[in-house]
Scaffold this motif. Structure first.
Motif, PDB file in Angstrom:
ATOM      1  N   CYS A  45       0.383  -1.120  -0.079  1.00 59.76           N
ATOM      2  CA  CYS A  45       0.003  -0.449   0.038  1.00 59.76           C
ATOM      3  C   CYS A  45       1.282   1.402   0.447  1.00 59.76           C
ATOM      4  O   CYS A  45       2.013   1.403   0.561  1.00 59.76           O
ATOM      5  CB  CYS A  45      -0.541  -0.236   1.773  1.00 59.76           C
ATOM      6  SG  CYS A  45      -2.089  -1.884   1.542  1.00 59.76           S
ATOM      7  N   THR A  46      -0.170   2.292   0.028  1.00 55.16           N
ATOM      8  CA  THR A  46       0.728   3.495  -0.726  1.00 55.16           C
ATOM      9  C   THR A  46       0.259   4.846  -0.422  1.00 55.16           C
ATOM     10  O   THR A  46      -1.205   4.915  -0.252  1.00 55.16           O
ATOM     11  CB  THR A  46       1.522   4.346  -2.082  1.00 55.16           C
ATOM     12  OG1 THR A  46       2.167   4.870  -1.657  1.00 55.16           O
ATOM     13  CG2 THR A  46       0.621   3.965  -2.675  1.00 55.16           C
ATOM     14  N   TRP A  47       0.304   5.292  -0.016  1.00 52.16           N
ATOM     15  CA  TRP A  47      -0.733   6.755   1.318  1.00 52.16           C
ATOM     16  C   TRP A  47      -0.892   7.743  -0.195  1.00 52.16           C
ATOM     17  O   TRP A  47       0.580   8.294  -0.764  1.00 52.16           O
ATOM     18  CB  TRP A  47       0.755   7.495   1.741  1.00 52.16           C
ATOM     19  CG  TRP A  47      -0.570   8.698   2.839  1.00 52.16           C
ATOM     20  CD1 TRP A  47      -1.412   8.608   3.878  1.00 52.16           C
ATOM     21  CD2 TRP A  47       0.089  10.001   2.477  1.00 52.16           C
ATOM     22  NE1 TRP A  47      -2.204  10.511   3.616  1.00 52.16           N
ATOM     23  CE2 TRP A  47      -1.158  10.830   3.350  1.00 52.16           C
ATOM     24  CE3 TRP A  47       0.185  11.122   1.533  1.00 52.16           C
ATOM     25  CZ2 TRP A  47      -1.284  12.229   2.862  1.00 52.16           C
ATOM     26  CZ3 TRP A  47       0.507  12.041   1.805  1.00 52.16           C
ATOM     27  CH2 TRP A  47      -0.777  12.680   2.244  1.00 52.16           C
ATOM     28  N   SER A  60      -0.240   0.130  -3.754  1.00 55.13           N
ATOM     29  CA  SER A  60       1.413   0.808  -4.995  1.00 55.13           C
ATOM     30  C   SER A  60       1.531   0.442  -6.181  1.00 55.13           C
ATOM     31  O   SER A  60       1.088   2.000  -6.189  1.00 55.13           O
ATOM     32  CB  SER A  60       2.331   0.512  -4.118  1.00 55.13           C
ATOM     33  OG  SER A  60       2.242   0.779  -3.119  1.00 55.13           O
ATOM     34  N   SER A  63      -1.460   2.839  -8.194  1.00 50.60           N
ATOM     35  CA  SER A  63      -1.955   4.364  -7.508  1.00 50.60           C
ATOM     36  C   SER A  63      -2.143   4.935  -8.954  1.00 50.60           C
ATOM     37  O   SER A  63      -2.557   6.278  -8.548  1.00 50.60           O
ATOM     38  CB  SER A  63      -0.662   4.724  -6.728  1.00 50.60           C
ATOM     39  OG  SER A  63       0.701   4.756  -7.253  1.00 50.60           O
ATOM     40  N   GLU A 100      -0.382   9.064   7.593  1.00 55.10           N
ATOM     41  CA  GLU A 100       1.057   8.855   6.509  1.00 55.10           C
ATOM     42  C   GLU A 100       1.722   7.617   7.199  1.00 55.10           C
ATOM     43  O   GLU A 100       2.441   6.982   6.209  1.00 55.10           O
ATOM     44  CB  GLU A 100       1.676  10.171   5.975  1.00 55.10           C
ATOM     45  CG  GLU A 100       1.336  10.442   4.806  1.00 55.10           C
ATOM     46  CD  GLU A 100       2.473  11.961   4.989  1.00 55.10           C
ATOM     47  OE1 GLU A 100       3.918  11.388   4.004  1.00 55.10           O
ATOM     48  OE2 GLU A 100       1.901  13.396   5.369  1.00 55.10           O
TER      49      GLU A 100
END
Length: 120
Positions: A45-47, A60, A63, A100
């Motif tokens: 996962c990414t923010w 990710s 995105s 984050e």
């Protein structure tokens, strides 16, 4: 026999049978919205800042698809915005900063494991 199958397949394609169209919200026709947040572990996962200016956790590798979808939304689309929840901008900034480092993979979905403490 195989000639008959080939003829049926060719007829089906010519008549418009085949895979269903891309789901609404899939800008490139390859990624489905529910795939934007799939994960096996939190590292998948990414923010990002998503719809309405809210932090969001997405896969990710998806995105860019997610960001393209956010950009494709009509500018008049209304969202529950940070100012609806937080009385002061700095409170939202603090929430965003904390978010984050609060990315989790829960039941196969990326998410931010942090609840907003609304002050409005």
């Amino acid at each position: 026999m195989s000639r008959a199958l080939a003829l049926v397949a060719a007829t089906a394609l010519a008549c418009g049978w085949g895979p269903p169209p891309a789901p609404e919200g899939a800008p490139d026709g390859r990624s489905r919205p529910n795939e934007w947040s799939t994960c096996g572990i939190a590292a998948d996962c990414t923010w990002l800042i998503g719809e309405g200016g809210w932090p969001v956790a997405v896969n990710s590798t998806r995105s860019q698809d997610y960001q393209a979808w956010v950009q494709s939304q009509a500018p008049f689309t209304t969202y529950y915005t940070p100012s609806d929840c937080f009385a002061q901008g700095r409170e939202f900034d603090e929430y965003s900063t904390r978010s984050e480092s609060a990315i989790a993979c829960d039941a196969g979905r990326c998410r931010i494991d942090l609840e907003p403490a609304c002050t409005n």
